[in-house]
Design a protein around this motif. Structure first.
Motif, mmCIF file in Angstrom:
data_model
loop_
_atom_site.group_PDB
_atom_site.id
_atom_site.type_symbol
_atom_site.label_atom_id
_atom_site.label_comp_id
_atom_site.label_asym_id
_atom_site.label_seq_id
_atom_site.Cartn_x
_atom_site.Cartn_y
_atom_site.Cartn_z
ATOM 1 N N TRP A 94 10.349 6.194 0.647
ATOM 2 C CA TRP A 94 9.259 5.553 1.390
ATOM 3 C C TRP A 94 9.106 6.120 2.792
ATOM 4 O O TRP A 94 8.211 5.751 3.501
ATOM 5 N N ARG A 97 6.060 11.070 4.144
ATOM 6 C CA ARG A 97 4.685 10.792 4.533
ATOM 7 C C ARG A 97 3.714 11.622 3.717
ATOM 8 O O ARG A 97 4.083 12.578 3.047
ATOM 9 N N GLN A 98 2.485 11.224 3.817
ATOM 10 C CA GLN A 98 1.452 11.876 3.008
ATOM 11 C C GLN A 98 1.361 13.372 3.318
ATOM 12 O O GLN A 98 1.217 14.176 2.419
ATOM 13 N N ARG A 344 -1.512 -1.600 6.133
ATOM 14 C CA ARG A 344 -0.359 -0.953 5.525
ATOM 15 C C ARG A 344 -0.408 -1.123 4.003
ATOM 16 O O ARG A 344 -0.723 -2.193 3.497
ATOM 17 N N MET A 361 6.962 3.824 -2.005
ATOM 18 C CA MET A 361 6.232 4.576 -0.988
ATOM 19 C C MET A 361 5.587 3.593 -0.038
ATOM 20 O O MET A 361 5.382 2.432 -0.369
ATOM 21 N N SER A 362 5.252 4.092 1.098
ATOM 22 C CA SER A 362 4.474 3.253 2.001
ATOM 23 C C SER A 362 3.550 4.153 2.806
ATOM 24 O O SER A 362 3.815 5.338 2.993
ATOM 25 N N HIS A 363 2.486 3.573 3.228
ATOM 26 C CA HIS A 363 1.485 4.358 3.945
ATOM 27 C C HIS A 363 0.799 3.447 4.942
ATOM 28 O O HIS A 363 0.421 2.324 4.617
ATOM 29 N N SER A 364 0.681 3.934 6.133
ATOM 30 C CA SER A 364 0.027 3.104 7.154
ATOM 31 C C SER A 364 -1.257 3.752 7.589
ATOM 32 O O SER A 364 -1.318 4.963 7.807
ATOM 33 N N ILE A 394 -5.005 8.139 -1.124
ATOM 34 C CA ILE A 394 -3.723 8.775 -0.841
ATOM 35 C C ILE A 394 -3.091 9.186 -2.154
ATOM 36 O O ILE A 394 -3.452 8.679 -3.221
ATOM 37 N N SER B 696 -1.350 9.030 10.379
ATOM 38 C CA SER B 696 -0.561 8.666 9.200
ATOM 39 C C SER B 696 0.865 8.345 9.597
ATOM 40 O O SER B 696 1.823 8.797 8.991
ATOM 41 N N THR B 698 4.104 5.871 10.138
ATOM 42 C CA THR B 698 4.657 4.826 9.287
ATOM 43 C C THR B 698 4.962 3.581 10.084
ATOM 44 O O THR B 698 5.779 2.760 9.703
#
Lengths: 540, 914
Positions: A94, A97-98, A344, A361-364, A394, B696, B698
């Motif tokens: 997680w 990042r993208q 988020r 995964m996480s994405h902000s 994403i 992007s 976090t």
């Protein structure tokens, strides 16, 4: 010379190829075969009828063979497997990042994510066509756009100049329904308004049941509507009686519609019963989102009281409870669970295989963006996000089904194929009765039910009605001597007696049954304790 | 009456006999049952025959007959009379066996007659048949019986001994001559019998006698008494039994095939169509050399040496390929001969081909002439011109075609022109030719080339050999022009608005960029020029333009391409811009609809394109300005699908100046008034929006919940559960209603004190109790009995539902029950088995094609026209399973196939070696 060398090569290769194949038969194919067997066969040992036993044994054998063949074919038909993010020991998936993902993936996949900033027309909702090729985007302030996701073409974009609360594709990308200020409307690909569904009212959420061609909607007053989009008939219209509701999801497994209510209840509906099939208390606060696993055995709900729960909807039990908010939930084709709250997005995955989902995964987004809807693109590893400032996509490795079946959903569909498929799906359209909690029960024996005993009054009423109808029956005009008043009277009496008979017979039978039952009871009860041992002897 | 009498008589005799028989049976008990011999039971017809043959036999005495029976071994003797055994109840049961004749009854009939009668009663007992009515006989019999009994009593020995004694001392009362048919007593007793020895005596002198004698002795010494044949019925019975066993055994051979047919899911009746060889290889593998030539070839091909050499090494093949010198010479000679022949033939053909007709040559001449005209080779043209000149001069001199010929004169003189069209045409043609020939040189050019055009146009028409020149020219031109423009821009006016300092700055900036671009372009041109010089090839299609403007277009293209190259993941630029324009058009239409409320945005495809020459940046900047400026009305700039706003999340590093510069297309404005319907939460965060690209990171962002929210959250769990419980109870009550309480109408049954004391009647209470219990049970049975938080509806909606969800006249029948089987279909007895058998769907969607056919194959498959033959017995091991057999067959075919393939491969190799 070349030929010879080839020959020798093939000779050496063949055994090496064959060996693993045999291994596969033993180990690898087993779960696949099991999948195609669709459960175990009946226990034939119990059967007494030899002929039937033989027939069933043959059938089972054939099924087994077919399953094996299917599993073997699957190996070639479905070559690709989904790949997930895999982190090293210290790294966490997680934290990836993208941009890191983007630098690694191939060119085609790297073209898929995007951010579309459309700040003015309000929070956006999105929906994907079943093939994943097309996306319909609806801004709250009336902006509708149809996008081809493969070429990133904007097919049509227009402004309805009205609030649009939800949008959903119908059976293919040619038609979509948008829930607008007062009524839902159906538009076609060119943005032409085809229908205005006034009966639905001010709809908050729309869902389309693909196999049944039903458009389900829940409106401001908590009324659930089912409309057949082929013939246009309103199939059902029920009050939920639980107030305003804007959480609605269709269980893709059995097409049961789930609604999340503000009282923390989740109800499940089918068009053929006015009462909900299931009513369950999931949360103490209002239900903010819910999602169904495509396998049909899992449901995720999120409540306002900061809880996200995973349910086994075969047993209606909580599997896991997590704390956290979610404005929107969605399961991917491969079972990843996306949840969006604030700006988020988190994607959870069932890593252990025991339905215990954990962070994957996480994405902000930029702070302040409010994610309104998350939606996985079918057959792609892409998660579409509709937020207050536009739409984004994403990459979520492992979310989509890697192999598409062109008979089910074909992202590369030509117009001709689409037309063909439309006809086929119309022919295969399921009637609304087939929506039930366990659709595998269709075709089996009618489940035994406790006989619905009519009350005495009802029975009497029925008898009265029968007698009345018998009395009403007009007599034929017969020859001179035969329709004398006395005869007519007699005949009428006979008719009445005939009408009464079945009821009386039934009554008699019941009484008899009671009589038959009673002595047994009496015997058992009446025997004094001291005499019971004798009684036993007598019985034997 | 007569019948009755006879019957009566018969009965008498029977009764009499019975007494005797009982006596006999008594004695028989002590004797061996074997010894008991009685007369045969012959069919009545046979009996009659016998009687007619032997009259004495018919009316013989009792003893006589008994004796006969004694001696006759081969006569069948039944233990019990058939009617006495009562088999099958074929005979009328006789009730009164003790029936006696009345005393006064007199017998009138004679015995002979009676005997016949007795024969008619075929079914009766033997004793009845040979019964004689003579009273003396009777008496004698009686006496004998008594005597025997007496003796028995005295001696205490069994009566049979005496019986035999008595028989031997029997007296033959008849006085017939001894003959074959009337054997004497001795013979009957066995004393005077003819033995085989007697028969053999006459043979003593014959040859082979001793042997015969020996054999007979042997037989005699070993002889065992032949058992009496069993009765026909029993024999038949036995035979039948054996036959049954045999056939039973025999019929088992059918079991296997019949069972197979019975158990087979499908029986296929098809012609056994054996296609045979299917591939060329397979056919080839079966080839066998027959003729001598073929054999020879085969021996060569299959020469082990050759094959080995082929497999191992090529060099050895050469060794094997030895050829004698003579062969080579022969081959060479033959080749030379062939070649010379061919050459000759070729020459001949050439010569023949050359010979052409007059008209051909004339036409050819014409063609040549034409070709010569078209030819621009200067030298040839010159020659041609001289030729032409010569011809012209000749014509002028001779006036050959000026109707000076004899024929022409004659034709004109005779005035044939008016009459004969042919001549007229011919003459006019001649005149034409003359005119042509006498025409001046320059006039000949007129027909071929059009009027003179400008030099440039001439340049435009680029002949293939001049292409490189043209391209280079173009390039140089473009170069020059760009340079010129650069200079021009330097000279741009410095008056008016442009003189303002910020404008100057901006212009400068732009200019610099433009300059850079232009330089780039020039460089490009130069490089391409160089390339052109190097290659001197084609590839001019890239630059089709010659105008100054287009030069810039090309110049713009170049950097774009380079950008694209740098970020290969970008979306195709061209298509993007297309969409911009399209979108723009769409909005134009919308705008038109909206009317005056909207503000026109001066955006045009053409202008955009045109103005992009002077520098993209400036144009877009100005656009931005125009959009931002427009006063009081709120306008929105929405960039949809503008290539730059599709910012890739991970593509930050690519965002350089070039990228920014490119298109930001402006959307038309929408009046805000139209969109009053705005929910609160929609606009909540709009002020905080960060315009631009999404980061992007976090970082988590957590909003503090509002007070309201907090309160709701705090009190959320208060009464939800309780409510739900109540709800559930309600549903339960609805679906399983609670029984009514035993109610008694006030006043009823309460007249007296006693009645009041009794309370509610017990039966009422009982009923209530049972109803309660029932309800509880049904509640326990519910699926949601153990699930506190779930209500599973068990209501069956059998009723018709109409649109409003109520029952009514306009209803749509939604019957769920029709999806289930109503009852177990016939062979099934358990529900589980049925349900499990239904679990796998049968259809092409659910099974691979290979296994589908087996699943939905009909029970009998028969090709039309095929005659179904009766089942044939196959020698099959019944314990072997079908599958195995099938496998075996498969293997066989497989192995066959592989053989074939191998053979084919071999053949290929052989061919190669050839």
């Amino acid at each position: 010379m070349g030929l010879i060398s080839m020959q020798t090569n093939s000779e050496t290769i063949v055994p090496s190829l064959q060996l693993p194949l045999e291994d596969n038969n033993g180990n690898e194919l087993d779960p696949k075969v099991k999948k195609y067997l669709r459960g175990d066969g009946a226990n034939l040992e119990k059967l007494k009828d030899k002929k039937l036993k033989g027939q069933l044994a043959v059938r089972e054998q054939l099924y087994g063979k077919s399953a094996k063949a299917a599993a073997q074919v699957e190996k070639w038909l479905m070559p690709s497997e989904e790949g997930y993010l895999e982190a090293d020991d210290l790294e966490k998936t997680w934290n990836i990042r993208q941009d890191k993902i983007l630098s690694e993936v191939d060119i085609l996949s790297s073209r898929k994510p995007f951010d579309l900033v459309l700040p003015d027309l309000g929070p956006y909702t999105i929906d994907f066509a079943s093939s994943g090729r097309y996306m319909i985007v609806a801004g709250r302030k009336g902006h509708l756009a149809l996008i081809d996701m493969m070429t990133m073409d904007l097919i049509k974009e227009f402004q309805v100049k009205e609030t649009v609360r939800d949008v959903v594709f119908l059976h293919n990308e040619l038609f979509y329904a948008a829930a607008q200020k007062k009524y839902p409307y159906i538009y076609n690909r060119d943005g032409t308004e085809l229908h205005c569904l006034k009966e639905h009212g001010a709809v908050l959420k729309l869902q389309f049941l693909r196999n049944h061609f039903l458009l389900a909607s829940i409106n401001k007053f908590g009324q659930l509507h089912y409309q057949d989009v082929t013939m246009g008939g309103m199939v059902a219209n029920y009050r939920t009686g639980l107030g305003r509701c804007d959480v609605m999801q269709v269980n893709p497994f059995n097409a049961v519609v789930g609604l999340g209510h503000s009282c923390g209840k989740v109800t499940m509906w089918r068009p053929t019963s006015a009462a909900p099939l299931i009513k369950m208390l999931c949360h103490h606060g209002p239900v903010s989102a819910m999602a169904f696993h495509p396998g049909g055995h899992l449901m995720a709900t999120a409540g306002m009281e900061r809880k996200i729960k995973l349910w086994d909807i075969r047993k209606f039990e909580v599997l896991h409870t997590y704390s956290g908010h979610a404005k929107t939930l969605q399961f991917s084709q491969k079972g990843l669970l996306a949840m969006g709250s604030g700006s988020r997005v988190q994607i959870w995955k069932d890593t252990a295989g025991n339905q215990d989902y954990s962070r994957y995964m996480s994405h902000s987004m930029v702070k302040g963006y409010q994610i309104g809807e998350v939606n996985f693109q079918p057959y792609e590893d892409v998660l579409g996000l509709g937020h207050s400032q536009g739409i984004s996509a994403i990459l979520v490795p492992g979310s989509g089904e890697p192999n598409f079946d062109s008979w089910v959903a074909n992202p590369f569909e030509t117009p001709k194929q689409r037309r063909e498929k439309e006809i086929h799906s119309l022919l295969d359209k399921l009637p609304p009765e087939t929506i039930m909690l366990d659709p595998t029960q269709i075709g089996t024996l009618k489940p035994p039910r406790a006989k619905e005993q009519l009350t005495k009054q009802e029975r009497e009423a029925a008898m009265e009605a029968a007698i009345e109808s018998a009395k009403q029956g007009s007599n034929k005009k017969k020859t001179k001597g035969r329709s004398k008043p006395t005869r007519m009277q007699k005949k009428k009496q006979d008719e009445i007696v005939k009408a009464k008979r079945p009821f009386l017979d039934q009554q008699l039978r019941e009484e008899q049954q009671l009589l038959n039952k009673k002595p047994k009871l009496n015997e058992e009860v009446q025997l004094p304790l001291s005499l019971q041992r004798f009684a036993r002897k007598k019985a034997t | 009456m007569v019948e009755k009498k006879r019957k009566a008589r018969g009965e008498i005799s029977r009764s009499e006999k019975k007494g005797k028989k009982s006596f006999q049976s008594k004695s028989n008990k002590k004797k061996n049952s074997k010894d008991e011999k009685k007369g045969p039971r012959l069919p009545s017809a046979l009996q009659r025959e016998v009687d007619s043959l032997n009259p004495r036999y018919s009316d013989n005495s009792d003893e006589d007959e008994e004796e006969v029976h004694d001696t006759d071994v081969y006569e069948y003797n039944e233990a019990q009379a058939e009617e006495d055994s009562r088999k099958n109840r074929r005979y009328d049961p006789v009730d009164n066996l003790e029936y006696k004749l009345p005393d006064e009854f007199e017998d009138e009939n004679l015995s002979s007659d009676d005997d016949d009668d007795n024969v008619d009663h075929a079914g009766e007992s033997k004793s009845g048949m040979d019964m004689s009515d003579d009273s003396e006989d009777d008496v004698e019999e009686d006496n004998a019986g008594r005597h025997a009994r007496m003796l028995q009593k005295i001696t205490g020995m069994p009566a049979e001994i005496f019986d035999g004694m008595k028989k031997k001392s029997g007296v033959v009362s008849e006085t017939y001559p001894e003959s074959e048919y009337n054997p004497s007593q001795d013979i009957l007793d066995g004393d005077g019998r003819i033995t085989i020895q007697d028969l053999l005596v006459p043979l003593q002198q014959k040859r082979g006698y001793s042997e015969l004698n020996k054999r007979i002795r042997k037989l005699e010494s070993k002889s065992v008494p032949v058992q009496t044949p069993i009765s026909k019925v029993v024999q038949e019975n036995v035979e039948r039994k054996v036959a049954y066993e045999v056939t039973k055994k025999d019929i088992t051979k059918w079991e296997a095939p019949v069972k197979r047919y019975r158990e087979a899911t499908t029986v296929i009746f098809e012609k056994d169509t054996n296609v045979g060889f299917s591939t060329v290889g397979a056919i080839a593998s079966g080839f066998k050399p027959r003729t001598t030539f073929e054999k020879k070839m085969d021996s060569l091909i299959n020469d082990s040496k050759v094959v080995e050499a082929y497999k191992e090494d090529g060099t050895r093949l050469l060794e094997l390929n030895k050829i004698s010198i003579e062969d080579v010479m022969d081959h060479k000679n033959s080749l030379a001969k062939m070649r010379s022949l061919l050459f000759r033939h070729e020459m001949k053909a050439k010569r023949i081909k050359k010979i052409k007709s007059k008209t051909y040559h004339r036409l050819q001449k014409k063609d040549k002439l034409k070709a010569a005209h078209a030819d621009i080779d200067p030298e040839a043209a010159k020659e041609e011109a001289t030729k032409q000149e010569f011809k012209r001069a000749e014509e002028r001199l001779t006036l050959k075609h000026k109707n000076t010929s004899k024929w022409a004169k004659r034709a004109i003189g005779r005035n044939l022109l008016g009459q004969d069209e042919g001549t007229r045409v011919a003459i006019s043609e001649q005149l034409n030719r003359h005119a042509n020939l006498t025409r001046k040189m320059y006039t000949m050019k007129d027909s071929s080339s059009s009027d003179e055009t400008s030099d440039e146009d001439d340049d435009d028409e680029i002949s293939p050999d001049t292409i490189p020149d043209g391209v280079s020219k173009l390039l140089t031109k473009a170069k020059e022009k760009t340079q010129k423009i650069l200079e021009e821009e330097d000279e741009m006016g410095t008056s008016g608005v442009l003189s303002l300092p910020f404008m100057v700055r901006g212009l400068k900036k732009r200019k610099e960029e433009a300059n850079a671009e232009a330089k780039l372009a020039i460089e490009d041109y130069e490089s391409s020029l160089k390339q052109l010089e190097d290659t001197n090839g084609a590839g001019t299609s890239e630059i089709r333009t010659s105008s100054g403007r287009r030069v810039f277009g090309a110049a713009r293209k170049q950097p774009e391409e380079s950008v694209n190259r740098t970020k290969s993941d970008n979306i195709d630029r061209d298509s993007d811009s297309d969409y911009e324009y399209k979108a723009n058009d769409n909005f134009d239409v919308d705008r038109a609809g909206n009317g005056a409320l909207q503000k026109e945005v001066p955006l045009d495809v053409n202008t955009l394109r045109g103005e992009s020459d002077t520098g993209n940046k400036s144009v877009y900047m100005s656009f931005d300005d125009t959009v931002r400026d427009p006063g009081p009305k709120t306008t929105h700039e929405v960039a949809i699908f503008a290539s730059n706003s599709w910012k890739k999340v991970g593509n930050k590093n690519v965002s350089n100046g070039k990228d920014k510069k490119s298109v930001v297309v402006v959307e038309p404005t929408w009046p805000h008034q139209d969109l009053k319907e705005v929910d609160k939460d929609d606009t909540e965060s709009e002020e905080e929006m960060v315009d631009g690209f999404l980061s992007s990171g976090t970082k988590t962002d957590y909003e503090l919940p509002s007070q309201e929210d907090l309160i709701r959250r705090a009190f959320a769990g208060d009464d939800v559960e309780e409510e739900f419980e109540k709800d559930k109870l309600e549903v339960l009550n609805e679906e399983n209603p609670e029984p009514e309480k035993p109610l008694i109408l006030p006043g009823w049954g309460q007249w007296t004190h006693i009645q009041k004391k009794k309370g509610t009647p017990s039966w009422l209470l009982e009923e209530h109790e049972s109803a309660k219990r029932k309800r509880e049970e049904s509640l326990k049975k519910r699926k949601d009995a153990h699930l506190k938080h779930v209500i599973i509806s068990e209501k069956i909606n059998k009723k018709k539902i109409n649109k409003e969800g109520n029952t009514g006249p306009n209803t749509v029948l939604l019957n769920v029950e029709k999806l289930h089987a109503k009852s177990l279909p016939y062979p099934y007895t358990s529900q589980e088995a049925f349900n499990m058998s239904m679990r796998v769907p049968i259809g092409p969607e659910f099974h691979p094609a290979a296994s589908l056919r087996a699943l939905n194959c009909p029970e009998v498959v028969k090709t039309p026209g095929h005659i179904i033959k009766p089942i044939a017995i196959e020698e099959v091991n019944p314990h072997e399973k079908d599958e195995q057999r099938m496998k075996g067959q498969n293997q066989k075919t497989k192995s066959h196939k592989t053989n074939n393939v191998k053979a084919a491969k071999k053949m290929k190799i052989k061919h190669k070696s050839n």
